[in-house]
Design a protein around this motif. Structure first.
Motif, mmCIF file in Angstrom:
data_model
loop_
_atom_site.group_PDB
_atom_site.id
_atom_site.type_symbol
_atom_site.label_atom_id
_atom_site.label_comp_id
_atom_site.label_asym_id
_atom_site.label_seq_id
_atom_site.Cartn_x
_atom_site.Cartn_y
_atom_site.Cartn_z
ATOM 1 N N UNK A 400 0.804 -1.220 0.000
ATOM 2 C CA UNK A 400 0.000 0.000 0.000
ATOM 3 C C UNK A 400 0.838 1.272 0.000
ATOM 4 N N UNK A 401 2.142 1.133 -0.266
ATOM 5 C CA UNK A 401 2.978 2.321 -0.262
ATOM 6 C C UNK A 401 2.728 3.151 -1.523
ATOM 7 N N UNK A 402 2.647 4.464 -1.282
ATOM 8 C CA UNK A 402 2.480 5.400 -2.398
ATOM 9 C C UNK A 402 3.393 6.592 -2.110
ATOM 10 N N UNK A 403 3.462 7.480 -3.038
ATOM 11 C CA UNK A 403 4.279 8.670 -2.803
ATOM 12 C C UNK A 403 3.708 9.503 -1.670
ATOM 13 N N UNK A 404 2.397 9.358 -1.450
ATOM 14 C CA UNK A 404 1.759 10.145 -0.391
ATOM 15 C C UNK A 404 1.790 9.437 0.963
ATOM 16 N N UNK A 405 2.348 8.265 0.990
ATOM 17 C CA UNK A 405 2.370 7.515 2.248
ATOM 18 C C UNK A 405 1.713 6.159 2.087
ATOM 19 N N UNK A 406 1.470 5.520 3.227
ATOM 20 C CA UNK A 406 0.880 4.181 3.170
ATOM 21 C C UNK A 406 -0.627 4.265 3.414
ATOM 22 N N UNK A 407 -1.360 3.675 2.508
ATOM 23 C CA UNK A 407 -2.824 3.753 2.595
ATOM 24 C C UNK A 407 -3.328 2.650 3.528
ATOM 25 N N UNK A 408 -4.144 3.045 4.487
ATOM 26 C CA UNK A 408 -4.755 2.068 5.398
ATOM 27 C C UNK A 408 -6.032 1.533 4.751
ATOM 28 N N UNK A 409 -6.208 0.215 4.714
ATOM 29 C CA UNK A 409 -7.432 -0.346 4.135
ATOM 30 C C UNK A 409 -8.664 0.210 4.832
ATOM 31 N N UNK A 410 -9.696 0.356 4.073
ATOM 32 C CA UNK A 410 -10.907 0.996 4.578
ATOM 33 C C UNK A 410 -11.463 0.313 5.831
ATOM 34 N N UNK A 411 -11.447 -1.029 5.821
ATOM 35 C CA UNK A 411 -12.026 -1.732 6.975
ATOM 36 C C UNK A 411 -11.295 -1.417 8.273
ATOM 37 N N UNK A 412 -10.046 -1.018 8.162
ATOM 38 C CA UNK A 412 -9.262 -0.761 9.376
ATOM 39 C C UNK A 412 -9.370 0.677 9.852
ATOM 40 N N UNK A 413 -9.791 1.550 8.955
ATOM 41 C CA UNK A 413 -9.769 2.980 9.283
ATOM 42 C C UNK A 413 -10.569 3.341 10.540
ATOM 43 N N UNK A 414 -11.734 2.726 10.732
ATOM 44 C CA UNK A 414 -12.443 3.032 11.988
ATOM 45 C C UNK A 414 -11.636 2.634 13.213
ATOM 46 N N UNK A 415 -10.746 1.686 13.038
ATOM 47 C CA UNK A 415 -9.963 1.199 14.172
ATOM 48 C C UNK A 415 -8.678 1.999 14.358
ATOM 49 N N UNK A 416 -8.080 2.453 13.249
ATOM 50 C CA UNK A 416 -6.828 3.208 13.374
ATOM 51 C C UNK A 416 -7.094 4.671 13.686
ATOM 52 N N UNK A 417 -8.189 5.140 13.113
ATOM 53 C CA UNK A 417 -8.457 6.571 13.286
ATOM 54 C C UNK A 417 -7.671 7.422 12.291
ATOM 55 N N UNK A 418 -6.871 6.814 11.452
ATOM 56 C CA UNK A 418 -6.201 7.558 10.377
ATOM 57 C C UNK A 418 -6.281 6.756 9.093
ATOM 58 N N UNK A 419 -6.162 7.471 7.967
ATOM 59 C CA UNK A 419 -6.345 6.817 6.669
ATOM 60 C C UNK A 419 -5.023 6.517 5.969
ATOM 61 N N UNK A 420 -4.016 7.258 6.356
ATOM 62 C CA UNK A 420 -2.698 7.012 5.762
ATOM 63 C C UNK A 420 -1.623 7.140 6.831
ATOM 64 N N UNK A 421 -0.517 6.507 6.528
ATOM 65 C CA UNK A 421 0.672 6.707 7.346
ATOM 66 C C UNK A 421 1.627 7.532 6.502
ATOM 67 N N UNK A 422 1.913 8.753 6.960
ATOM 68 C CA UNK A 422 2.793 9.586 6.139
ATOM 69 C C UNK A 422 3.701 10.413 7.033
#
Length: 422
Positions: A400-422
């Motif tokens: 899930x690495x991109x130039x903008x950071x790492x994209x968190x899968x949608x199902x996990x977003x409610x649990x992480x509270x963030x959508x990307x790691x950057x």
RNA sequence: GGAGAGUUGGCAGAGUGGUCGAAUGCGGCGGUCUUGAAAACCGUUGUACCGUGAGGUACCGGGGGUUCGAAUCCCUCACUCUCCGCCA
């Protein structure tokens, strides 16, 4: 371990099934049967002598009561020899039983008929593939991504403990919790009951699920107390049902638990150990089922689809392998591995192993159910990782690495509270 | 860590050397009664091994011992509870 009654009644079939394993067990089965014959004979003699002893003791008591001391004394003298014989046969019987057991514990489970014969993971049969791996130019491996985004630190861990004990940091730590919670919630929704078992178990527990004596040396052992750190939640969770007699209505028993897992991984240094690929402590959510023998293979399929659903919702490229006989664990009759593709490492990482142990564990667990004829029959046990975290994290980061950071899968977003790691 | 009390069948709970695989109660199962149910009453109800069978043997937390004979006495280990100490 295999059932003695099965070894006696289905000798040829078991030999055939076991022949797929790398070692030949036909001789061992024959030895077991021969020893068991000797055991039966000794048992029979012992019972006779004990019966004799019981009636003699009884008459001694009666004679004393009647005041016939002399007669009593005379019978008492007879018992001396009897007693010796009993002791002798009893100890030889115990010895024979021990020999049988020592032999039985070295015989692995008989592979299911669908298990392909083979030696290494190269011979595993890929039964499903989810599509082509995504391609990323100059993909960075997860250990470098971890440094870049401060997600986990292995050097820190080795300062505290030793190699292979990661310290998760910041969003890396949150991601762990997110995955654990999502895995647990998903399992509960699928009808599993959550348990939190002890992380240390005694030898009896480790024996019952098959870690001892087969995997002796792979578990961390306590110095002061006779306990082992669990290598998987399978051990304590399955043992919850040790010494139980269920009724058919209890099936299926479905349990899920999150635990850290501890593995010494002795002898596996050097290869495939970078980053999170192989560590000594890792987090895992495990599902366990106890099922009627007639339904255990349908349940195995159901568990595989369940795990497949998880990796699929995480958006990972995966494939499912049916383990060949050489790769099949000691206690398992049939195992499917779930593997996810790691883009930067360009290889498949095993993230789940789902197995049917048939009655192999139940035999040691003494886990039975009462059938309609009120006979006690060994139940079947199954388990699967759902899922082991480190390699899932590795694959998520890399894929899930991109130039903008790492994209968190949608199902996990409610649990992480963030959508990307950057 | 120290002191004490316990651990008996699905559960509760008798049983301190022979007649105890184990009283009694509850629960479970089968039956009688009842239109049905409840109540009442009767019967039944642990696990494993040996034996074609009748039947026999073992198991009262685990292991060992004393005795002709142990659920019962002794030793040891584990666990539970109470009190003290320490501590999240």
């Amino acid at each position: 371990m295999l059932q003695l009654s099965d070894i006696r009644n289905n000798t040829e079939e078991l030999k055939k099934r076991l022949a797929k394993r790398s070692e030949d067990f036909a001789d061992k089965l024959d030895s077991v049967i021969a020893l068991d014959d000797a055991r039966k004979e000794a048992q029979h003699r012992l019972n006779e002598l004990q019966s004799d002893m019981n009636s003699k003791s009884k008459s001694i008591g009666d004679l004393y009561k009647e005041g016939k001391t002399k007669e009593a004394e005379s019978i008492k003298n007879e018992t001396t020899k009897l007693k010796e014989s009993i002791k002798e046969i009893d100890s030889s019987l115990s010895k024979t039983e021990e020999e049988i057991r020592d032999l039985l514990v070295t015989i692995p489970n008989a592979p299911h008929e669908s298990v392909p014969k083979g030696n290494t993971d190269q011979d595993n049969e890929i039964i499903k593939k989810s599509g082509e791996p995504r391609e990323i130019n100059n993909a960075v491996p997860h250990w470098d991504l971890a440094d870049k985004y401060k997600l986990f630190d292995l050097d820190l861990g080795s300062k505290l403990t030793g190699a292979g004990f990661p310290v998760y940091l910041e969003k890396g730590a949150k991601l762990q919790r997110a995955l654990i919670n999502w895995f647990l919630d998903s399992a509960i929704e699928a009808g599993y009951t959550e348990v939190i078992p002890p992380l240390l178990v005694n030898g009896e527990t480790a024996f019952a699920t098959g870690q001892l004596p087969d995997k002796e040396g792979q578990m961390y052992e306590m110095k002061e107390d006779p306990f082992y750190l669990i290598p998987t939640a399978e051990v304590p969770i399955t043992n919850l049902y040790r010494d139980r007699i269920l009724v058919e209505e209890d099936f299926p028993v479905k349990m899920v638990g999150y635990t850290p897992c501890f593995r010494r991984e002795a002898g596996s240094y050097g290869k495939d150990v970078r980053g999170l690929n192989r560590v000594h402590q890792f987090d895992k959510v495990e599902i366990v089922q106890i099922q009627h023998p007639d339904k255990s293979y349908a349940t195995l399929d159901e568990m595989v689809s369940y795990v497949e659903g998880l990796v699929s919702k995480l958006g990972l490229t995966y494939r499912i392998a049916r383990l060949c006989s050489g790769d099949l664990g000691f206690t398992s009759a049939l195992t499917y591995d779930m593997e996810v593709y790691s883009v930067a490492q360009e290889k498949w990482l095993e993230v789940s192993s789902i197995s049917n142990f048939e009655a192999f564990q139940s035999n040691r667990l003494k886990l039975r159910y009462k059938n309609r004829d009120k006979k006690n029959i060994l139940a079947h046990t199954l388990n699967g990782s759902a899922i082991a975290l480190p390699r899932i994290v590795a694959a998520l980061l890399e894929n899930n690495q991109t130039d903008q950071g790492i994209i968190i899968p949608e199902v996990l977003q409610p649990y992480t509270g963030f959508k990307t790691i950057s």
